[in-house]
Design a protein around this motif. Structure first.
Motif: not given
Ligand SMILES: Cc1ncc(COP(=O)(O)O)c(C=O)c1O
Length: 445
Positions: A19, A22-23, A27, A300-302, A317, A339, A375-376
């Motif tokens: 995570d 991702a941040r 993503t 990774i996707t959001r 997503v 995640l 959310d991821y």
């Protein structure tokens, strides 16, 4: 086995919480584990130590330069399918003399580059290709090392779009024709008949298809070796990996299911095939792609929206079929996990991307933890045939890629800038002089 696991509630790649990546990097985001790549290469290398061998990583499965460099540093060779892949391998520090060049449509310029770089072997797919290589080698005053790809007509029991070893496929030369082809090739002055190659398909999850193909081809290899002094036999790639329950891979329950379901492991592969290959007294080449890179990467996707219709729960997503086309192309399964681990209720969900195609979907009616906007999620086992097959469809920029090594993480491909997508496009000169307006009449003179 791989290096993605939950520590507490968070999904980690080696020592890095996904995570945070991702941040930091946004993503959709591909993340690769260097340790997993290394471990898979070494497991195979150790399993086949009983024969002289060369592992040629299939660059088509993941061509990121840091991935290639990781493998080059381990002594890997490379299976390439284009001049571009050869250049990538060289840029990454790979040795051209450990490269084999496959593919049914090698162009004159690709053959010339490969000859100048002195690759280990051309894996030849037709007689016209043999003649073309011979002609170019003569012009360059070189001797081209070649192996013919035999099509053994063995069904690999895999998806029809990744089966390559039957007579329905465009690959290789039919088994029955091989000796005639070698006889004619032996008269071409600028060729050296260095080996024989086969590759029967991809995502093959039991040893049996390999076993049947090797048993069929071994007597032929021996005859060719005795006649032409071959140096190697390549068994190709194709070892399958675990896609379902990929996150659990490595734990005790998973190993039990591997044993009971006859899932392919390097040890099983070697135990069954080495006794067949050892008597050849040849160098054995392998061309694994997915086995090394598949479980070494995730996408990774959001979650952008949760859309509930009467019938469906859609998790929309920010990754799409342009980022990972395997589900759309092959109905491929990728495990999808959050995640941040959630306990409690699950909902049957469709995870879908934003592209305007109904095929832009990663799963249907799958019981997933309840997640919400922001959310991821991780699509597991996306390290092979993931980013390499990405496109700019819908003018979507290519995702960034990260390599993790222990607690370190580095960006190994920048997210593509949207403007780069059309950077090579031009406005036709006759369109430049007019302002775009539907009220203006067109002038063609
Ligand atoms: C000639 C050849 N070798 C090796 C591979 C790698 O296959 P895999 O990733 O299934 O190991 C392929 C894949 O298409 C191939 O065509």
């Amino acid at each position: 086995m791989h290096d993605f696991r939950y520590v507490g509630k968070k999904l980690y790649c080696e020592g890095v919480a996904l995570d945070t990546l991702a941040r930091k990097f946004g993503t959709p985001l591909y993340v690769y584990s260097q340790h997993t790549l290394t471990d898979h290469f070494q497991k195979l290398d150790r399993a086949v130590a009983g024969v002289e061998h060369l592992i040629c990583f299939a660059v088509k499965s993941n061509s990121n330069r840091s991935v290639l460099r990781t493998l080059a540093l381990l002594g890997s060779g490379f299976d390439i399918v284009s001049g571009g892949e050869l250049q990538r391998v060289i840029e990454a520090g790979g040795d051209p003399q450990r490269c084999v060049f496959a593919g049914v449509g090698k162009t004159e310029s690709e053959i010339e580059i490969a000859l100048r770089k002195a690759i280990y072997s051309f894996n030849v797919e037709s007689e016209p290709e043999l003649e073309r290589i011979n002609r170019i080698a003569a012009r360059l005053k070189k001797i081209a090392p070649v192996a013919v790809r035999v099509n053994p007509d063995i069904a690999a029991g895999t998806h029809k779009k990744i089966t390559t070893g039957t007579y329905e496929n465009k690959f290789g030369i039919p088994f029955e024709n091989i000796e005639g082809v070698y006889a004619r090739a032996s008269r071409l002055k600028n060729l050296r008949l260095r080996g024989l190659q086969m590759h029967i398909g991809s995502q093959i999850t039991t040893v049996d298809p390999f076993d049947r193909a090797v048993r069929k081809v071994v007597p032929l290899v021996l005859r060719l070796k005795n006649k032409y002094g071959l140096e190697f036999f390549s068994i190709g790639g194709g070892s399958g990996i675990v896609y379902q329950h990929a996150l659990a891979s490595g734990d005790a329950a998973w190993w039990k299911s591997v044993q009971s379901n006859n899932i392919l492991t390097p040890r099983k592969y070697a135990a069954q095939l080495l006794p067949l290959l050892q008597p050849l007294g040849l160098r054995i080449l392998m061309e694994p792609g997915r086995f090394i890179s598949g479980n070494a990467g995730v996408l990774i996707t959001r979650v952008e929206y949760v859309k509930r219709t009467g019938r469906k729960n859609f998790l929309i997503v920010d990754a799409a079929m342009n980022d990972l086309i395997r589900p759309a192309l092959y109905e491929a399964y990728h495990e999808i996990v959050p995640l941040l681990r959630k306990n409690g209720a699950r909902a049957e969900s469709d995870v879908v991307g934003p592209i305007c195609e109904s095929g832009d979907s990663f799963c249907h009616d799958r019981p997933l933890p309840k997640v919400g906007e922001g959310d991821y999620l991780a699509l597991m086992s996306a390290g092979a045939y993931g980013s390499v097959m990405a496109s700019n469809y819908n003018t979507r920029a290519l995702a960034a890629e990260i390599l993790v090594n222990g607690r370190q993480a580095a960006i190994v491909r920048d997210r593509q800038a949207v403007k780069k997508i059309w950077a090579g496009e031009k406005t036709a000169p006759w369109l430049k002089q007019h302002r775009a307006s539907r009220h203006q009449s067109s002038v063609t003179s």
